[in-house]
Design a protein around this motif. Structure first.
Motif, PDB file in Angstrom:
ATOM      1  N   GLY A  78       0.768  -1.235   0.000  1.00  0.00           N
ATOM      2  CA  GLY A  78       0.000   0.000   0.000  1.00  0.00           C
ATOM      3  C   GLY A  78       0.797   1.283   0.000  1.00  0.00           C
ATOM      4  N   VAL A  79       2.106   1.211   0.111  1.00  0.00           N
ATOM      5  CA  VAL A  79       2.945   2.416   0.188  1.00  0.00           C
ATOM      6  C   VAL A  79       3.102   3.020  -1.204  1.00  0.00           C
ATOM      7  N   THR A  80       2.874   4.350  -1.289  1.00  0.00           N
ATOM      8  CA  THR A  80       3.056   5.051  -2.560  1.00  0.00           C
ATOM      9  C   THR A  80       4.292   5.953  -2.540  1.00  0.00           C
ATOM     10  N   THR A  81       4.552   6.621  -1.400  1.00  0.00           N
ATOM     11  CA  THR A  81       5.745   7.472  -1.305  1.00  0.00           C
ATOM     12  C   THR A  81       6.423   7.314   0.052  1.00  0.00           C
ATOM     13  N   VAL A  82       7.748   7.462   0.040  1.00  0.00           N
ATOM     14  CA  VAL A  82       8.549   7.439   1.264  1.00  0.00           C
ATOM     15  C   VAL A  82       9.499   8.621   1.199  1.00  0.00           C
ATOM     16  N   THR A  83       9.523   9.418   2.267  1.00  0.00           N
ATOM     17  CA  THR A  83      10.373  10.600   2.322  1.00  0.00           C
ATOM     18  C   THR A  83      11.181  10.575   3.609  1.00  0.00           C
ATOM     19  N   LEU A  84      12.475  10.889   3.518  1.00  0.00           N
ATOM     20  CA  LEU A  84      13.323  11.008   4.698  1.00  0.00           C
ATOM     21  C   LEU A  84      13.437  12.484   5.056  1.00  0.00           C
ATOM     22  N   GLU A  85      13.163  12.820   6.336  1.00  0.00           N
ATOM     23  CA  GLU A  85      13.275  14.200   6.806  1.00  0.00           C
ATOM     24  C   GLU A  85      14.378  14.272   7.843  1.00  0.00           C
ATOM     25  N   ARG A  86      15.204  15.304   7.754  1.00  0.00           N
ATOM     26  CA  ARG A  86      16.325  15.440   8.683  1.00  0.00           C
ATOM     27  C   ARG A  86      16.320  16.794   9.377  1.00  0.00           C
ATOM     28  N   GLU A  87      15.180  17.444   9.461  1.00  0.00           N
ATOM     29  CA  GLU A  87      15.124  18.763  10.081  1.00  0.00           C
ATOM     30  C   GLU A  87      14.933  18.636  11.594  1.00  0.00           C
ATOM     31  N   GLY A  88      16.006  18.773  12.339  1.00  0.00           N
ATOM     32  CA  GLY A  88      15.938  18.659  13.793  1.00  0.00           C
ATOM     33  C   GLY A  88      15.986  17.214  14.262  1.00  0.00           C
ATOM     34  N   ARG A  89      15.031  16.414  13.808  1.00  0.00           N
ATOM     35  CA  ARG A  89      14.973  15.002  14.155  1.00  0.00           C
ATOM     36  C   ARG A  89      14.891  14.182  12.880  1.00  0.00           C
ATOM     37  N   ASP A  90      15.443  12.996  12.927  1.00  0.00           N
ATOM     38  CA  ASP A  90      15.418  12.122  11.754  1.00  0.00           C
ATOM     39  C   ASP A  90      14.087  11.381  11.711  1.00  0.00           C
ATOM     40  N   ARG A  91      13.361  11.548  10.614  1.00  0.00           N
ATOM     41  CA  ARG A  91      12.046  10.933  10.484  1.00  0.00           C
ATOM     42  C   ARG A  91      11.845  10.369   9.099  1.00  0.00           C
ATOM     43  N   VAL A  92      10.983   9.356   9.033  1.00  0.00           N
ATOM     44  CA  VAL A  92      10.560   8.781   7.771  1.00  0.00           C
ATOM     45  C   VAL A  92       9.072   9.065   7.657  1.00  0.00           C
ATOM     46  N   VAL A  93       8.663   9.665   6.536  1.00  0.00           N
ATOM     47  CA  VAL A  93       7.254   9.935   6.279  1.00  0.00           C
ATOM     48  C   VAL A  93       6.794   9.010   5.167  1.00  0.00           C
ATOM     49  N   ILE A  94       5.790   8.195   5.466  1.00  0.00           N
ATOM     50  CA  ILE A  94       5.282   7.189   4.532  1.00  0.00           C
ATOM     51  C   ILE A  94       3.843   7.541   4.189  1.00  0.00           C
ATOM     52  N   LYS A  95       3.526   7.552   2.903  1.00  0.00           N
ATOM     53  CA  LYS A  95       2.157   7.819   2.468  1.00  0.00           C
ATOM     54  C   LYS A  95       1.659   6.667   1.616  1.00  0.00           C
ATOM     55  N   GLY A  96       0.355   6.372   1.750  1.00  0.00           N
ATOM     56  CA  GLY A  96      -0.243   5.301   0.977  1.00  0.00           C
ATOM     57  C   GLY A  96      -1.604   4.932   1.523  1.00  0.00           C
ATOM     58  N   GLU A  97      -2.123   3.799   1.070  1.00  0.00           N
ATOM     59  CA  GLU A  97      -3.445   3.343   1.495  1.00  0.00           C
ATOM     60  C   GLU A  97      -3.349   1.953   2.104  1.00  0.00           C
ATOM     61  N   ASN A  98      -4.145   1.736   3.143  1.00  0.00           N
ATOM     62  CA  ASN A  98      -4.216   0.438   3.833  1.00  0.00           C
ATOM     63  C   ASN A  98      -2.856  -0.065   4.303  1.00  0.00           C
ATOM     64  N   ILE A  99      -2.080   0.824   4.905  1.00  0.00           N
ATOM     65  CA  ILE A  99      -0.755   0.476   5.417  1.00  0.00           C
ATOM     66  C   ILE A  99      -0.897   0.098   6.896  1.00  0.00           C
ATOM     67  N   ASP A 100      -0.127  -0.889   7.325  1.00  0.00           N
ATOM     68  CA  ASP A 100      -0.103  -1.279   8.732  1.00  0.00           C
ATOM     69  C   ASP A 100       1.109  -0.607   9.393  1.00  0.00           C
ATOM     70  N   PRO A 101       0.898   0.516  10.088  1.00  0.00           N
ATOM     71  CA  PRO A 101       2.025   1.254  10.661  1.00  0.00           C
ATOM     72  C   PRO A 101       2.795   0.461  11.719  1.00  0.00           C
ATOM     73  N   ALA A 102       2.093  -0.339  12.498  1.00  0.00           N
ATOM     74  CA  ALA A 102       2.762  -1.127  13.540  1.00  0.00           C
ATOM     75  C   ALA A 102       3.701  -2.159  12.923  1.00  0.00           C
ATOM     76  N   LYS A 103       3.286  -2.762  11.827  1.00  0.00           N
ATOM     77  CA  LYS A 103       4.099  -3.781  11.160  1.00  0.00           C
ATOM     78  C   LYS A 103       5.381  -3.173  10.584  1.00  0.00           C
ATOM     79  N   ILE A 104       5.257  -1.993   9.970  1.00  0.00           N
ATOM     80  CA  ILE A 104       6.432  -1.319   9.408  1.00  0.00           C
ATOM     81  C   ILE A 104       7.394  -0.913  10.520  1.00  0.00           C
ATOM     82  N   THR A 105       6.852  -0.353  11.604  1.00  0.00           N
ATOM     83  CA  THR A 105       7.691   0.065  12.732  1.00  0.00           C
ATOM     84  C   THR A 105       8.410  -1.133  13.344  1.00  0.00           C
ATOM     85  N   GLU A 106       7.695  -2.232  13.505  1.00  0.00           N
ATOM     86  CA  GLU A 106       8.293  -3.449  14.061  1.00  0.00           C
ATOM     87  C   GLU A 106       9.406  -3.975  13.163  1.00  0.00           C
ATOM     88  N   CYS A 107       9.185  -3.952  11.870  1.00  0.00           N
ATOM     89  CA  CYS A 107      10.191  -4.426  10.915  1.00  0.00           C
ATOM     90  C   CYS A 107      11.437  -3.537  10.959  1.00  0.00           C
TER      91      CYS A 107
END
Length: 76
Positions: free
Chosen positions: A29-58
């Protein structure tokens, strides 16, 4: 409706970034993935029907134990 998932994790090196992108882009279900490095390192994931807990666990298992799910939001 599109989901926007933000996961905070340390981006140490190019190898870590490559692993993170590989894990996030192959998730269902993931359509885009963006890495952000402003202040804190973050990954922004966009899409439909994504399981956020599963991605975080992986990410915790394969990249770093410090991956933390920050937010999950619905967008139009």
């Amino acid at each position: 409706m599109t989901q926007k998932i933000v996961i905070e994790l340390p981006l140490h090196c190019a190898k870590c970034k490559k692993k993170i992108l590989a894990i996030c882009t192959t998730a269902d279900g993931v359509t885009t993935v963006t890495l952000e490095r402003e202040g804190r390192d973050r990954v922004v994931i966009k899409g439909e029907n994504i399981d956020p807990a599963k991605i975080t666990e992986c990410l915790r298992e394969k990249v770093t134990k410090n991956a933390e799910l920050v937010s999950v939001a619905m967008e139009d």
